[in-house]
Design an enzyme around this catalytic site. Structure first.
Site, PDB file in Angstrom:
ATOM      1  N   SER A  41      37.455  -2.160  43.739  1.00  0.00           N
ATOM      2  CA  SER A  41      38.903  -2.308  43.534  1.00  0.00           C
ATOM      3  C   SER A  41      39.289  -1.943  42.101  1.00  0.00           C
ATOM      4  O   SER A  41      38.496  -2.120  41.166  1.00  0.00           O
ATOM      5  CB  SER A  41      39.282  -3.765  43.801  1.00  0.00           C
ATOM      6  OG  SER A  41      40.530  -4.067  43.228  1.00  0.00           O
TER       7      SER A  41
ATOM      8  N   TYR B  11      45.237   1.046  42.701  1.00  0.00           N
ATOM      9  CA  TYR B  11      46.611   0.553  42.663  1.00  0.00           C
ATOM     10  C   TYR B  11      47.331   1.426  41.664  1.00  0.00           C
ATOM     11  O   TYR B  11      46.844   1.631  40.554  1.00  0.00           O
ATOM     12  CB  TYR B  11      46.655  -0.881  42.142  1.00  0.00           C
ATOM     13  CG  TYR B  11      46.300  -1.933  43.155  1.00  0.00           C
ATOM     14  CD1 TYR B  11      46.963  -2.013  44.373  1.00  0.00           C
ATOM     15  CD2 TYR B  11      45.318  -2.881  42.872  1.00  0.00           C
ATOM     16  CE1 TYR B  11      46.639  -3.007  45.290  1.00  0.00           C
ATOM     17  CE2 TYR B  11      44.996  -3.868  43.787  1.00  0.00           C
ATOM     18  CZ  TYR B  11      45.661  -3.922  44.990  1.00  0.00           C
ATOM     19  OH  TYR B  11      45.347  -4.898  45.892  1.00  0.00           O
TER      20      TYR B  11
ATOM     21  N   THR C  37      46.002   2.016  47.823  1.00  0.00           N
ATOM     22  CA  THR C  37      46.591   0.851  48.497  1.00  0.00           C
ATOM     23  C   THR C  37      48.106   0.863  48.302  1.00  0.00           C
ATOM     24  O   THR C  37      48.598   0.943  47.176  1.00  0.00           O
ATOM     25  CB  THR C  37      45.967  -0.455  47.953  1.00  0.00           C
ATOM     26  OG1 THR C  37      44.578  -0.436  48.259  1.00  0.00           O
ATOM     27  CG2 THR C  37      46.604  -1.679  48.594  1.00  0.00           C
TER      28      THR C  37
ATOM     29  N   LYS D 142      45.644   3.110  52.257  1.00  0.00           N
ATOM     30  CA  LYS D 142      45.293   1.773  52.770  1.00  0.00           C
ATOM     31  C   LYS D 142      46.524   0.873  52.799  1.00  0.00           C
ATOM     32  O   LYS D 142      47.193   0.704  51.779  1.00  0.00           O
ATOM     33  CB  LYS D 142      44.219   1.156  51.856  1.00  0.00           C
ATOM     34  CG  LYS D 142      43.820  -0.263  52.221  1.00  0.00           C
ATOM     35  CD  LYS D 142      42.603  -0.694  51.397  1.00  0.00           C
ATOM     36  CE  LYS D 142      42.153  -2.093  51.745  1.00  0.00           C
ATOM     37  NZ  LYS D 142      43.001  -3.150  51.197  1.00  0.00           N
TER      38      LYS D 142
ATOM     39  N   HIS E 114      46.242  -6.073  54.486  1.00  0.00           N
ATOM     40  CA  HIS E 114      45.656  -6.623  53.262  1.00  0.00           C
ATOM     41  C   HIS E 114      45.050  -8.001  53.534  1.00  0.00           C
ATOM     42  O   HIS E 114      45.114  -8.909  52.708  1.00  0.00           O
ATOM     43  CB  HIS E 114      46.742  -6.734  52.189  1.00  0.00           C
ATOM     44  CG  HIS E 114      46.253  -6.559  50.781  1.00  0.00           C
ATOM     45  ND1 HIS E 114      46.535  -5.463  50.031  1.00  0.00           N
ATOM     46  CD2 HIS E 114      45.510  -7.359  49.970  1.00  0.00           C
ATOM     47  CE1 HIS E 114      46.007  -5.592  48.825  1.00  0.00           C
ATOM     48  NE2 HIS E 114      45.378  -6.736  48.773  1.00  0.00           N
TER      49      HIS E 114
END
Ligand SMILES: Cc1cc2nc3c(=O)[nH]c(=O)nc-3n(C[C@H](O)[C@H](O)[C@H](O)COP(=O)(O)O)c2cc1C
Length: 410
Positions: free
Chosen positions: A135, A159, A185, A275, A299
């Site tokens: 992540s 992100y 995402t 995503k 999520h």
């Protein structure tokens, strides 16, 4: 009936005392037969704030409960008298081989759950031949993950921050470290309301309040690990004194649109997957942009509560765009049977978040190994019991849902 006194000779074959395992963690993990068992061990071993951060979801946690319920409502339809001695649980996903139809989902703050964090996940993924996702909010660097999984597949989750240059610098590092897939995402324009975190006063790193000090008493090992290993830092940022939600809100950019996605796509040389797709319309829009895959996901129920259950969306999305893109599914997976059902209904791949983290909290790297083993054995057993020898043989006829709620969002 005639009775007789048993002779020791007769008893010997019946006695099966297990050889004692001295390693307590190994014994505990071996006794875990399901992901739910790992979750129970994890809960005992982890301070409440860290466990709740992982286990919890947004608002009333209905999205997560419904997603798990949808998997429980599966009805399988086996075919009989097939030779299932040899089976293959792997195939190609996003341009590379996977040994299982699941991989490790990207999760933030992972070292907070257990100090080995992402390195444990990446090593276990390498051993199992499945992809590991790091992540943007990961607590190990891109290069550390690469070193832990040097020849296997690593995926990077992005992100899009307000600071575009910083986020693109991360992406460039991921490409340089050989990460083969970028997961962008898109379901976090703002942070979801994780009420357990707010109630627990959860902060990163954990603050030593009276409550956390009291909580340390039953969890000395966790605190010792946290305090005796390198301080929690992030792949991408420095320490943050506030709550998780405050942090996320300062970071995430609510102005991100489809144009930004097209721009990211033009910057990234490898496979690109979006995503957090939750409607058929959005699935079609991103497929029109030419992405390589989509993740049907809410999520793990951590963003919009009462969002569509991804597993319910799957048949419609697979029918409409499955020929043009690879469909990955997550949210609520707790067993290999859930994974097999998803593949039967058109998913090319699945991601597991909590299932992996429960293993991590239950026993570090060995716990992640155990989680992957449990899921892998369940996948293989379910395939055999369904009478299939390869993932390609799985088809919608193998699965129905007891409540019959198929067309959500379709
Ligand atoms: C503790 C935790 C942290 C997460 N952090 C991230 C993240 O940083 N980025 C992201 O895209 N998804 C994140 N997710 C969502 C997961 O990638 C995945 O979509 C979700 O966990 C799937 O649901 P499951 O936990 O029921 O398997 C997180 C999930 C959890 C449980």
């Amino acid at each position: 009936m005639d009775r007789r006194i048993p002779k020791p000779r007769d008893l010997a074959p019946l006695i099966q005392f297990k050889k004692p395992t001295l390693n307590l963690t190994a014994r505990r993990l071996a006794d875990a037969l399901t992901i739910a068992d790992l979750r129970r061990i994890a809960k005992r071993r982890t301070p409440k704030a860290a466990f709740d951060y992982t286990d919890g979801a947004a608002e009333e946690e209905l999205s997560l409960a419904r997603a798990r319920q949808a998997f429980r409502e599966i009805q399988f339809h086996p075919t009989i008298l097939r030779n299932v001695a040899e089976i293959d649980t792997g195939w190609d996903v996003l341009g590379g081989r996977v040994a299982q139809p699941f991989g490790i989902a990207p999760t933030g703050f992972t070292r907070l759950m257990q100090t080995e964090g992402e390195v444990a996940g990446a090593r276990a993924a390498a051993r199992a031949g499945i992809p590991f996702s790091l992540s943007t909010l990961g607590t190990r660097s891109i290069e550390e993950v690469r070193a832990a999984n040097p020849s296997g597949r690593n995926w990077f989750q992005l992100y899009m921050w307000k600071d575009r240059e910083r986020s693109m610098a991360l992406v460039e590092r991921a490409a340089a470290a050989g990460f083969d897939t970028l997961l962008v995402t898109v379901d976090v324009p703002v942070a979801g309301a994780r009420l357990r975190d707010t109630r627990n006063g959860m902060s990163i790193p954990p603050a030593l309040t009276l409550r956390t000090v009291l909580d340390a008493v039953p969890h000395p090992r966790w605190w010792f690990d946290l305090l005796s290993t390198e301080p929690l830092s992030f792949a991408s940022l420095d320490r943050w004194p506030g709550t998780v939600a405050e942090y996320l809100d300062t970071m995430f950019d609510p102005t991100v649109t489809f144009d930004d996605l097209a721009w990211i796509k033009s910057q990234w040389p490898n496979k690109l997957v979006v995503k957090g797709i939750q409607t058929l319309e959005d699935a079609k829009s991103v497929v029109d942009l030419g992405v390589d895959g989509i993740v049907l996901s809410n999520h793990g129920g951590r963003q919009l509560d009462r969002a569509p259950v991804p597993f319910h969306l799957l048949p419609t999305v697979a029918r409409e765009v499955g020929a043009d893109t690879e469909i990955v599914l997550d949210t609520g997976i707790m067993s290999g049977a859930d994974i097999v059902a998803a593949v039967a209904l058109g998913a090319r791949f699945t991601l597991v978040g909590r299932a992996y983290l429960y293993g991590l909290m239950a026993g570090g790297e060995a716990g992640v190994d155990r989680a992957i083993t449990i899921l892998s054995e369940q996948v293989a057993r379910t395939m055999r019991l369904l009478g299939v020898t390869s993932l390609a043989e799985l088809a919608p006829r193998h699965v129905t849902q007891l409540s019959g709620r198929w067309q959500v969002g379709g």
